[in-house]
Motif scaffolding. Structure first.
Motif, PDB file in Angstrom:
ATOM      1  N   LYS A  22      -7.403 150.928  57.561  1.00  0.00           N
ATOM      2  CA  LYS A  22      -8.719 150.593  57.021  1.00  0.00           C
ATOM      3  C   LYS A  22      -9.762 150.644  58.138  1.00  0.00           C
ATOM      4  N   GLY A  23     -10.797 151.381  57.902  1.00  0.00           N
ATOM      5  CA  GLY A  23     -11.892 151.451  58.870  1.00  0.00           C
ATOM      6  C   GLY A  23     -11.673 152.438  59.997  1.00  0.00           C
ATOM      7  N   ILE A  24     -10.575 153.209  59.960  1.00  0.00           N
ATOM      8  CA  ILE A  24     -10.327 154.164  61.048  1.00  0.00           C
ATOM      9  C   ILE A  24     -11.511 155.137  61.144  1.00  0.00           C
ATOM     10  N   PRO A  25     -12.015 155.364  62.335  1.00  0.00           N
ATOM     11  CA  PRO A  25     -13.244 156.166  62.458  1.00  0.00           C
ATOM     12  C   PRO A  25     -13.049 157.660  62.192  1.00  0.00           C
ATOM     13  N   CYS A  26     -11.818 158.134  62.173  1.00  0.00           N
ATOM     14  CA  CYS A  26     -11.565 159.573  62.026  1.00  0.00           C
ATOM     15  C   CYS A  26     -11.902 160.098  60.620  1.00  0.00           C
ATOM     16  N   LEU A  27     -11.715 159.271  59.605  1.00  0.00           N
ATOM     17  CA  LEU A  27     -11.914 159.772  58.244  1.00  0.00           C
ATOM     18  C   LEU A  27     -13.358 160.204  57.985  1.00  0.00           C
ATOM     19  N   PRO A  28     -14.353 159.430  58.376  1.00  0.00           N
ATOM     20  CA  PRO A  28     -15.732 159.899  58.151  1.00  0.00           C
ATOM     21  C   PRO A  28     -16.306 160.672  59.353  1.00  0.00           C
ATOM     22  N   MET A  82      -5.125 168.021  72.420  1.00  0.00           N
ATOM     23  CA  MET A  82      -5.521 168.734  73.632  1.00  0.00           C
ATOM     24  C   MET A  82      -6.995 169.122  73.499  1.00  0.00           C
ATOM     25  N   GLY A  83      -7.599 169.453  74.584  1.00  0.00           N
ATOM     26  CA  GLY A  83      -8.992 169.877  74.529  1.00  0.00           C
ATOM     27  C   GLY A  83      -9.933 168.786  74.980  1.00  0.00           C
ATOM     28  N   ASN A  84     -11.230 169.031  74.817  1.00  0.00           N
ATOM     29  CA  ASN A  84     -12.234 168.089  75.309  1.00  0.00           C
ATOM     30  C   ASN A  84     -12.367 166.861  74.427  1.00  0.00           C
ATOM     31  N   LEU A  85     -12.189 167.042  73.141  1.00  0.00           N
ATOM     32  CA  LEU A  85     -12.353 165.929  72.218  1.00  0.00           C
ATOM     33  C   LEU A  85     -10.980 165.461  71.744  1.00  0.00           C
ATOM     34  N   THR A  86     -10.576 164.313  72.226  1.00  0.00           N
ATOM     35  CA  THR A  86      -9.257 163.799  71.855  1.00  0.00           C
ATOM     36  C   THR A  86      -9.376 162.328  71.463  1.00  0.00           C
ATOM     37  N   PRO A  87      -8.453 161.839  70.641  1.00  0.00           N
ATOM     38  CA  PRO A  87      -8.461 160.403  70.312  1.00  0.00           C
ATOM     39  C   PRO A  87      -8.321 159.532  71.559  1.00  0.00           C
ATOM     40  N   ILE A  88      -7.702 160.081  72.596  1.00  0.00           N
ATOM     41  CA  ILE A  88      -7.473 159.293  73.818  1.00  0.00           C
ATOM     42  C   ILE A  88      -8.788 158.970  74.523  1.00  0.00           C
ATOM     43  N   THR A  89      -9.739 159.901  74.465  1.00  0.00           N
ATOM     44  CA  THR A  89     -11.005 159.680  75.165  1.00  0.00           C
ATOM     45  C   THR A  89     -12.138 159.268  74.215  1.00  0.00           C
ATOM     46  N   CYS A  90     -11.851 159.104  72.956  1.00  0.00           N
ATOM     47  CA  CYS A  90     -12.888 158.815  71.956  1.00  0.00           C
ATOM     48  C   CYS A  90     -13.318 157.338  72.002  1.00  0.00           C
ATOM     49  N   LYS A 129     -15.270 155.829  69.788  1.00  0.00           N
ATOM     50  CA  LYS A 129     -15.171 155.225  68.442  1.00  0.00           C
ATOM     51  C   LYS A 129     -13.742 154.729  68.185  1.00  0.00           C
ATOM     52  N   MET A 130     -12.787 155.517  68.646  1.00  0.00           N
ATOM     53  CA  MET A 130     -11.378 155.131  68.480  1.00  0.00           C
ATOM     54  C   MET A 130     -11.070 153.890  69.308  1.00  0.00           C
ATOM     55  N   ASP A 131     -11.575 153.855  70.543  1.00  0.00           N
ATOM     56  CA  ASP A 131     -11.369 152.674  71.411  1.00  0.00           C
ATOM     57  C   ASP A 131     -11.929 151.425  70.747  1.00  0.00           C
ATOM     58  N   GLU A 132     -13.155 151.553  70.222  1.00  0.00           N
ATOM     59  CA  GLU A 132     -13.789 150.389  69.586  1.00  0.00           C
ATOM     60  C   GLU A 132     -13.000 149.919  68.369  1.00  0.00           C
ATOM     61  N   TRP A 133     -12.537 150.883  67.584  1.00  0.00           N
ATOM     62  CA  TRP A 133     -11.777 150.520  66.389  1.00  0.00           C
ATOM     63  C   TRP A 133     -10.457 149.835  66.766  1.00  0.00           C
ATOM     64  N   LEU A 134      -9.794 150.392  67.788  1.00  0.00           N
ATOM     65  CA  LEU A 134      -8.522 149.800  68.224  1.00  0.00           C
ATOM     66  C   LEU A 134      -8.727 148.392  68.783  1.00  0.00           C
ATOM     67  N   GLU A 135      -9.825 148.209  69.500  1.00  0.00           N
ATOM     68  CA  GLU A 135     -10.099 146.874  70.056  1.00  0.00           C
ATOM     69  C   GLU A 135     -10.403 145.869  68.952  1.00  0.00           C
ATOM     70  N   ALA A 136     -11.082 146.338  67.914  1.00  0.00           N
ATOM     71  CA  ALA A 136     -11.455 145.442  66.812  1.00  0.00           C
ATOM     72  C   ALA A 136     -10.264 145.167  65.874  1.00  0.00           C
ATOM     73  N   SER A 137      -9.269 146.046  65.886  1.00  0.00           N
ATOM     74  CA  SER A 137      -8.133 145.915  64.955  1.00  0.00           C
ATOM     75  C   SER A 137      -7.160 144.835  65.404  1.00  0.00           C
TER      76      SER A 137
END
Ligand code: SF4
Length: 119
Positions: free
Chosen positions: A85-91, A101-109, A111-119
């Motif tokens: 619920k609320g995962i930033p990837c869906l929208p 791989m590449g420049n845009l990854t969940p590891i460096t995102c 929005k993902m960091d914020e969501w994981l911290e809030a979860s």
């Protein structure tokens, strides 16, 4: 004189044979186990597979391919989506460009960091 067996009876016998084998049989063993000749039963078998009443799967045992026939599982696993619920990837507008791989990854995102911290 032997009674001619129709397609539905053949299919019933095929399913019954596989059920007796705990829902799984090597394809090459089906005809002997069911006492149906492959010439008579193949068309009925193919229709069962086509209609999803049987699954034909390949398995490799010691590097050798073996075909198995299996009854489809009737168990449906219900999993909760609550943890997502609320995962930033869906929208996310960048979803199609984000990967492991590449420049845009969940590891460096961020929005993902914020969501994981809030979860
Ligand atoms: S990890 Fe970040 S950038 Fe990638 S899809 Fe999810 S929210 Fe978007």
């Amino acid at each position: 004189m032997k009674k001619k067996i129709n397609k539905e009876e053949l299919q019933h016998k095929i399913i019954e044979t596989i059920t007796k084998r705990k829902g799984r049989i090597k394809r090459k063993d089906l005809w002997k186990a069911s006492k149906i000749s492959s010439e008579i039963g193949t068309k009925a078998l193919m229709e069962l597979i086509k209609n999803g009443k049987l699954l034909q799967v390949e398995e490799y045992i010691n590097g050798k391919k073996t075909l198995y026939l299996k009854l489809p599982s009737k168990e449906l696993k219900i999993i909760s989506l609550e943890p997502l619920k609320g995962i930033p990837c869906l929208p996310c507008n960048e979803y199609n460009f984000c990967s492991e791989m590449g420049n845009l990854t969940p590891i460096t995102c961020k929005k993902m960091d914020e969501w994981l911290e809030a979860s």
